[in-house]
Enzyme design. Sequence first.
Site, PDB file in Angstrom:
ATOM      1  N   ASP A 103       0.803  -1.259  -0.029  1.00 56.59           N
ATOM      2  CA  ASP A 103       0.165  -0.124   0.145  1.00 56.59           C
ATOM      3  C   ASP A 103       0.881   1.374  -0.286  1.00 56.59           C
ATOM      4  O   ASP A 103       2.268   1.044   0.079  1.00 56.59           O
ATOM      5  CB  ASP A 103      -0.874  -0.142   0.875  1.00 56.59           C
ATOM      6  CG  ASP A 103      -2.330  -0.889   1.282  1.00 56.59           C
ATOM      7  OD1 ASP A 103      -2.572  -1.134  -0.074  1.00 56.59           O
ATOM      8  OD2 ASP A 103      -3.118  -0.709   2.127  1.00 56.59           O
ATOM      9  N   THR A 163      -0.065   4.308   1.565  1.00 60.95           N
ATOM     10  CA  THR A 163      -0.807   5.633   2.544  1.00 60.95           C
ATOM     11  C   THR A 163      -0.315   4.473   4.252  1.00 60.95           C
ATOM     12  O   THR A 163      -0.662   3.922   4.504  1.00 60.95           O
ATOM     13  CB  THR A 163      -2.233   5.932   2.502  1.00 60.95           C
ATOM     14  OG1 THR A 163      -2.241   6.496   1.136  1.00 60.95           O
ATOM     15  CG2 THR A 163      -2.610   6.843   3.748  1.00 60.95           C
ATOM     16  N   ASP A 168      -4.572  -2.726   4.954  1.00 59.70           N
ATOM     17  CA  ASP A 168      -5.107  -2.297   5.975  1.00 59.70           C
ATOM     18  C   ASP A 168      -6.471  -2.040   5.567  1.00 59.70           C
ATOM     19  O   ASP A 168      -7.683  -2.127   6.597  1.00 59.70           O
ATOM     20  CB  ASP A 168      -4.819  -0.804   6.126  1.00 59.70           C
ATOM     21  CG  ASP A 168      -5.295  -0.213   5.137  1.00 59.70           C
ATOM     22  OD1 ASP A 168      -5.402  -0.629   4.107  1.00 59.70           O
ATOM     23  OD2 ASP A 168      -4.201   1.437   5.018  1.00 59.70           O
ATOM     24  N   ASP A 174      -8.992  -5.651   1.633  1.00 67.12           N
ATOM     25  CA  ASP A 174      -7.379  -5.982   1.719  1.00 67.12           C
ATOM     26  C   ASP A 174      -7.533  -7.008   1.564  1.00 67.12           C
ATOM     27  O   ASP A 174      -6.828  -8.106   2.039  1.00 67.12           O
ATOM     28  CB  ASP A 174      -7.096  -5.405   1.733  1.00 67.12           C
ATOM     29  CG  ASP A 174      -6.466  -4.041   1.776  1.00 67.12           C
ATOM     30  OD1 ASP A 174      -6.650  -3.296   0.341  1.00 67.12           O
ATOM     31  OD2 ASP A 174      -6.183  -3.064   2.562  1.00 67.12           O
TER      32      ASP A 174
END
Length: 1185
Positions: A476, A478, A798, A802
Amino acid sequence: MANNSYSGVKNSMVEANHDADFGCTLKDLRSLMELRGTEAISKIGESYGDVQGLCSRLKTTPVDGLSGHPTDIEKRERVFGQNLIPPKKPKTFLQLVWEALQDVTLIILEVAAIVSLGLSFYRPPDAEREHCGRAAGGVEDESESEAGWIEGAAILLSVICVVLVTAFNDWSKEKQFRGLQNRIEQEQKFTVVRGGQVIQIPVAEIVVGDIAQIKYGDLLPADGVLIQGNDLKIDESSLTGESDHVKKTLEKDPMLLSGTHVMEGSGKMLVTAVGVNSQTGIIFTLLGSAEDDEEEEEEKKKEKEEKKKQRKNKKQEASVENRKKAKAQDGAAMEMQPLNSDEGVDAEEKKKTNLPKKEKSVLQGKLTKLAVQIGKAGLVMSAITVIILVVLFVVDTFWIQNLPWVKDCTPIYVQFFVKFFIIGVTVLVVAVPEGLPLAVTISLAYSVKKMMKDNNLVRHLDACETMGNATAICSDKTGTLTMNRMTVVQAFLAEKHYRKVPDPENIPSSTLDILILGIAVNCAYTTKIMPPEKEGGLPRQVGNKTECALLGFSTDLKRDYQAIRNEIPEEKLYKVYTFNSVRKSMSTVLKMADGSYRMFSKGASEILLKKCYKIVTANGEPKLFRPRDRDDMVKKVIEPMASEGLRTICLGYRDFPASEGEPDWDNENDILSGLTCLCVVGIEDPVRPEVPDAIRKCQRAGITVRMVTGDNINTARAIATKCGILLPGDDFLCMEGKEFNRRIRNEKGEIEQERIDKIWPKLRVLARSSPTDKHTLVKGIIDSTVIEQRQVVAVTGDGTNDGPALKKADVGFAMGIAGTDVAKEASDIILTDDNFSSIVKAVMWGRNVYDSISKFLQFQLTVNVVAVIVAFTGACITQDSPLKAVQMLWVNLIMDTFASLALATEPPTEALLLRKPYGRNKPLISRTMMKNILGQGVFQLILIFTLLFAGEKLFDIDSGRNAPLHAPPSEHYTIVFNTFVLMQLFNEINARKIHGERNVFDGIFNNLIFCSIVFGTFIIQFVIVQFGGKPFSCVALTIDQWLWCTFLGFGSLLWGQVISSIPTSRLKFLKTAGHGTQKEEIPDEELDELDDMEEIDHAERELRRGQILWFRGLNRIQTQMDVVSAFQSGTSFQGALRRQASNSSQQQHDVTNVSSPTHVAFSTTTTSATAANTASATVGCESGW
């Protein structure tokens, strides 16, 4: 057991006086929670008036919650129970000792030792002793012959030692796993309102009457009734098996159940049942009895048999079906299967035969296979040894000496046979490498413990070893690559592009008022900016970080968002459209005083701008916003912001006049159009300073890093360049999810593996991707056959969505801070600091586990080869093993338990990242290691045989060969034994290096365990030789003799240098060993059996194939696996929820755990992949907007 589950109710009746304080009993609440939908609403209406009435009965308020006073909390725990499900009792130390005693090798030794003991007390009359042959006579000293019992006793004693060491290892292992499990549980916190304050408390501290705030991604820790909800959808498949998300509202269905997942929206609930009284708790208590479990097992077996028959009939039809379906393997389609329908199950069946399975514990599989092979060789050697000894004795006594069989001599002959048998068994004990599984366990357990300090909380042990082989990481953006501390740094507001936060005086006050009101109410109320923990520090951001940036923006504009929230509490919001990955926006509707409605929206700028038809001008008035203006804005504002790595968010609003009546709020497309654009902000999320370096290390270690993000492609490309994922001048792909989907699908819209294969090798950034895209990419890389070696993929995630990708990946990393419960549930490792550089540490530890085991193997196999050959040839030539049974057991203890401890606890070094991944098919024993093993083996054998056959001349002592039964220990054999052990000790230092390095002392003092074990072993060896006497068949040696033994032992180190000078490439004849079983090598019948499993567990497979019951090593692997499965299945309340989820998924997916018949099941609960948790988790949300 079923009766016990209601003991809570009985106790509550006894404590009726306490219940009187609350106005409703535990029984009332339990019966209320068993109702659903309209029944529950009418029951609440009849008994309590409404939810408010229930709150007041439980002495709590929806706004302030409980007081949080300790006496009140204690009282509630006493009356309504604690939020815990009591864990299964761990095995006691005595049970583990009993299990260790079940090992057949040890039983054989015990029996032989007892027989030897019994016979040693029998002495025939002296007159007849001469008739029993040469070997029986020759013992002059009366006291010596009386000491014949010592050998048997010593063997029994050493068996007891081995058993205690094994039991202690298993006990400490179990303790460690339970500790780890508790740590995972303590990490689990939940948000409740107490004393008017929103606080996070551990799940176990939640009590009845608490007001809990629930949000997307939560795993509900208790049963409750909804007080207020925004667009709330729950996945109840873990309890009901229904995969559709259930919409929860106050009017239709306010009942929330523990163990279910929040898939969308947010809200508040009143906790009404906890622990064993919650719905999950009740089911769990009923499942708790062993008898039920056994019956279940039986039923499962029957079902399995039936399914096998059906499958055979279906096989011909299915194979054709499979070919057709092979192309249509879309991850999303699979996840969306209606699990409860027969067709769904059927389709799952057919698909499953087709899908490549996730292969676990490859290392364990390779080791088990190796252990089985060595064990077989050992068995053959020990059998030959016994046969040769018996034949030699019989030939010598009855043929050469020509003696008759005298009845009185029978016990003496039997004593000889027992002695030969004991020698044979000890050869077997030394040959079987039972230290292998122990080394793996110690290495993994040690790594897991240390990885915690490196912010890796390992949930599944295999993940640790698999991570060492990782070839790709899909990360990811972020929070993992960036700091997840967002701030607004640019804004386009009132027709002007500000490069920094504007001065509020430059903005029309009417625009500012609407903007701040929109930010305050259209951000989740759980998101807020808190004062810094330390003076002078940065304000703390709580909740969604993008929303925190907007709240921070309002503070920078000198306005207080909290004052607006106090004026408009969450209950007064008319309607909320929460964020999800389909909408990519969030909207909140307020009802104004004049009856009109105003809706505030925020979301991804390029998506929301398409829905704006007006824009606020410099004087605060809206003007028309045409498509041409929008294109201008994208070019002049959004793209420049994105190319600087900023995330762009558009804020807008829409008024619905009272004259038009109430709009149709369910028609989202109409509602979310005709917006007026207020402003576009550029949010900066700086790259973590340590990430570029970590990514460089990954690339150097042969691991490809890919970024998969929901963000705009320009922002993603800018961040990827800053991180070093994209390097200037490289020919790599960056693409958006839409483009990716277009390229991988054929005309019919089906995903084709060949199309994915054209894209993934060059793909580095996938932007604006949905969770389904992420799952498709991971699956595509894993299933790909373009590259010779199968890719081992790690994924970070997160969000709730996912889940499928984390499950599919070889190793799933969930974020400990930003991650939702669903993501953590699907993961293998939790990153407690959400930091990418912690993944690099996990790679280091994974590679270190592999190397530690190879080091141990190199050491162990050298000892094995030498000890077995010495015992075998010695026995054949001298009719007695030069190394006595007790001595062999001591050598066995050194090389198994101590060496595995010493070599498996080497700390990792950065040098591990300088080589490419080994790959799944790399043999455990490389050619360099084989060179070391054979080289050292030859050296040790030459020395031992020289000492054995010429030692008495070299040291000028009496020969120890051909000694009669019960003869006293000789100096000669003591020197042989001592030199042998010292050579192993010095070779242990050699074994620290397996890649042909010269400096074997490099970093030796960094590993205190290693130093202390080598030193400790030396001291024990000294004590054994000097003071061991008859039990150890040793005689005290002189200083000269000790120095010679040490010098010869030290020769191993010098010889090691000679070996490393020989280039391995010259030795073409050397073979590698310890290959895992390839999937192609698994026979069809076994693959049929494996069909029932979602994963191929190589270790379990090898166990079933190599079922040699007497294998101590395999018993240890089994105990270890049981402990691991117990660890995975959880031991407390959250664990119970997880197990419940996994149980339900088992019913849906027909997943069975194959256990070998020699298993002593430690945990009756199987831990199937919690598919139910994630099977329908495809429409939730990402952390990004």
